[in-house]
Design an enzyme around this catalytic site. Structure first.
Site, PDB file in Angstrom:
ATOM      1  N   GLN A  63      -9.772  -4.172  -3.805  1.00  0.00           N
ATOM      2  CA  GLN A  63     -11.225  -3.607  -3.530  1.00  0.00           C
ATOM      3  C   GLN A  63     -12.023  -3.888  -4.463  1.00  0.00           C
ATOM      4  OE1 GLN A  63     -11.953  -2.051  -0.574  1.00  0.00           O
ATOM      5  NE2 GLN A  63     -13.966  -2.508  -1.294  1.00  0.00           N
ATOM      6  N   ARG A 107     -13.430  -8.895   0.746  1.00  0.00           N
ATOM      7  CA  ARG A 107     -11.751  -8.669   0.613  1.00  0.00           C
ATOM      8  C   ARG A 107     -11.105  -9.892   1.061  1.00  0.00           C
ATOM      9  NH1 ARG A 107      -9.941  -3.412   1.161  1.00  0.00           N
ATOM     10  NH2 ARG A 107      -8.100  -4.407   0.444  1.00  0.00           N
ATOM     11  N   CYS A 119     -16.715   1.231   0.136  1.00  0.00           N
ATOM     12  CA  CYS A 119     -15.235   0.177   0.468  1.00  0.00           C
ATOM     13  C   CYS A 119     -14.756   0.481   1.642  1.00  0.00           C
ATOM     14  CB  CYS A 119     -14.181   0.806  -0.454  1.00  0.00           C
ATOM     15  SG  CYS A 119     -13.651   2.621  -0.479  1.00  0.00           S
ATOM     16  N   ASP A 150     -17.229   6.535  -1.713  1.00  0.00           N
ATOM     17  CA  ASP A 150     -16.043   6.379  -1.154  1.00  0.00           C
ATOM     18  C   ASP A 150     -15.677   7.947  -0.415  1.00  0.00           C
ATOM     19  OD1 ASP A 150     -13.413   5.815  -0.035  1.00  0.00           O
ATOM     20  OD2 ASP A 150     -12.423   5.899  -2.003  1.00  0.00           O
ATOM     21  N   ARG A 152       0.843  -1.068   0.178  1.00  0.00           N
ATOM     22  CA  ARG A 152      -0.032  -0.021  -0.111  1.00  0.00           C
ATOM     23  C   ARG A 152       0.959   1.292  -0.213  1.00  0.00           C
ATOM     24  NH1 ARG A 152      -5.415   1.141   3.428  1.00  0.00           N
ATOM     25  NH2 ARG A 152      -6.154   0.057   1.802  1.00  0.00           N
ATOM     26  N   HIS A 183      -7.101   0.981  -6.886  1.00  0.00           N
ATOM     27  CA  HIS A 183      -7.290  -0.026  -5.460  1.00  0.00           C
ATOM     28  C   HIS A 183      -8.162  -1.235  -6.123  1.00  0.00           C
ATOM     29  CE1 HIS A 183      -7.565  -1.303  -1.525  1.00  0.00           C
ATOM     30  NE2 HIS A 183      -8.564  -0.598  -1.041  1.00  0.00           N
TER      31      HIS A 183
HETATM   32  N1   CP Z   1     -11.226  -0.664   2.024  1.00  0.00           N
HETATM   33  C1   CP Z   1     -10.079  -0.592   2.409  1.00  0.00           C
HETATM   34  O1   CP Z   1      -8.921  -0.795   1.811  1.00  0.00           O
HETATM   35  O2   CP Z   1      -9.826  -0.413   3.733  1.00  0.00           O
HETATM   36  P1   CP Z   1      -8.575  -0.363   4.621  1.00  0.00           P
HETATM   37  O3   CP Z   1      -8.141   1.236   4.468  1.00  0.00           O
HETATM   38  O4   CP Z   1      -9.034  -0.353   5.953  1.00  0.00           O
HETATM   39  O5   CP Z   1      -7.575  -1.252   4.300  1.00  0.00           O
HETATM   40  N1  NVA Z   2      -9.916   6.631  -1.283  1.00  0.00           N
HETATM   41  C1  NVA Z   2      -9.572   5.904  -0.189  1.00  0.00           C
HETATM   42  C2  NVA Z   2      -9.755   4.634  -0.247  1.00  0.00           C
HETATM   43  C3  NVA Z   2      -9.455   4.203   1.086  1.00  0.00           C
HETATM   44  C4  NVA Z   2      -9.858   2.537   1.308  1.00  0.00           C
HETATM   45  C5  NVA Z   2      -8.158   6.238   0.120  1.00  0.00           C
HETATM   46  O1  NVA Z   2      -7.024   6.310  -0.641  1.00  0.00           O
HETATM   47  O2  NVA Z   2      -7.807   6.771   1.051  1.00  0.00           O
END
Ligand code: CP
Ligand code: NVA
Length: 312
Positions: free
Chosen positions: A138, A298, A270, A230, A108, A135
């Protein structure tokens, strides 16, 4: 031809073909059923997943870690302060070194180029667990959820309301690949990346689907099969959160939008959610809402992905 994903990375949603997405979704369904029946499936026994995080996480971290345990393997969590990606040593060296220890890497990152570089230099598969651009994990879970609720994907209308962000980008690619009609409603100036819109639109055109981007959430939600949102400000955009609150008024999933969608609309988010901003609490708890099934998926979708990508 049989699908073979062994040794491949998953950095962008469109790294998978339509057929390969179906292979992931069907494998996820089988693994979910086995787990429900209490049947162990240690198919990755002895394998190690290295998980690099530059940002916080609940779902991604726990679903990958629990998933690897359920598959008989082991996951190692590397917090931002552990390896200091880009500060302590180069991304290239991290990728090379981790590949000598681990069988899979999940990352990430802030910049999408970082996860791309990891995939370029690693000799094991690399999975994008969220970057500023995409993402994709997701969206695999989202598509599994929609398929479970509606029994198909092709031809369905998937409406996203909010910021034209990483999640929106992956929805555009995922929906396009599966022949869905994707509609993205954002405030002016917060539209998804123009190149991604054109690219996803071209893919959708070959699959009988479409991609539409506009600024009218109510009009775009008409007859939606899926209503999705989101957060208005993503991780890394905290300084903009206050100013975005003003600009995003009206870009909320609430009863007004639900009433314009199909009666059997599937409501997705999400998570994490900011109730009262991109979705109201009441709407998130309607029988049509599948936000916690989506979070659960997930686990199943990523287990399927790891099983299919791992080298045999
Ligand atoms: N939806 C998602 O990726 O959640 P987290 O940021 O908690 O991993
Ligand atoms: N768009 C959000 C998604 C979190 C799962 C972010 O990048 O923070």
């Amino acid at each position: 031809m049989a699908v073979n994903l062994s040794g491949r990375s998953f950095v962008n949603m469109k790294d998978l073909s339509t057929e390969e997405v179906w292979e992931v979704l069907k494998t996820a369904e089988a693994l979910k059923l086995e787990r429900f029946r209490g049947q162990p499936h240690p198919v990755l026994a002895g394998k190690t997943l290295a998980m690099i995080f530059q940002k916080p996480s609940l779902r991604t971290r726990v679903s990958f870690e629990a998933g690897m345990t359920q598959l008989g393997g082991h996951a190692i969590y590397l917090a931002p302060s552990d390896i200091k990606l880009g500060e302590r040593e180069t991304t290239e060296d991290i990728a090379q070194v981790l590949s000598r220890f681990a069988d899979l890497i999940m990352a990430r990152t802030f910049g999408h180029d970082i996860v791309e570089d990891l995939a370029r230099y690693a000799t094991c598969p690399v999975i994008n667990g969220l970057s500023e651009r995409e993402h994709p994990c997701q969206i695999l879970a989202d598509m599994q959820t929609i398929w479970e609720k509606r029994g198909r994907l092709e031809g369905l209308t998937w409406v996203y309301v909010g910021d034209g962000n990483n999640v929106a980008h992956s929805i555009m690619y995922g929906g396009a690949l599966m022949g869905m009609h994707v509609r993205i409603a954002t405030p002016a100036g917060f539209e998804p990346d123009g190149e991604i819109t054109a690219d996803a639109s071209a893919i959708a055109g070959t699959k009988g689907g479409s991609v539409t981007v506009g600024n009218d959430p109510l009009a775009l939600s008409k007859d939606a099969d899926v209503l999705y949102t989101d957060v208005w400000a993503s991780m890394g955009q905290e300084a903009e959160a206050q100013s975005r609150r003003g600009k995003f008024q009206g870009f909320q999933i609430n009863m007004k939008l639900v009433k314009t969608a199909r009666p059997d609309v599937v409501i997705l988010h999400c998570l994490p959610a900011h109730y009262g901003e991109e979705i109201d609490y009441e709407t998130s708890r309607l029988p049509n809402s599948a936000i916690f099934d989506q979070a659960e998926n997930r686990l199943h979708a990523q287990k399927a992905l790891m099983v299919l990508l791992a080298r045999r």
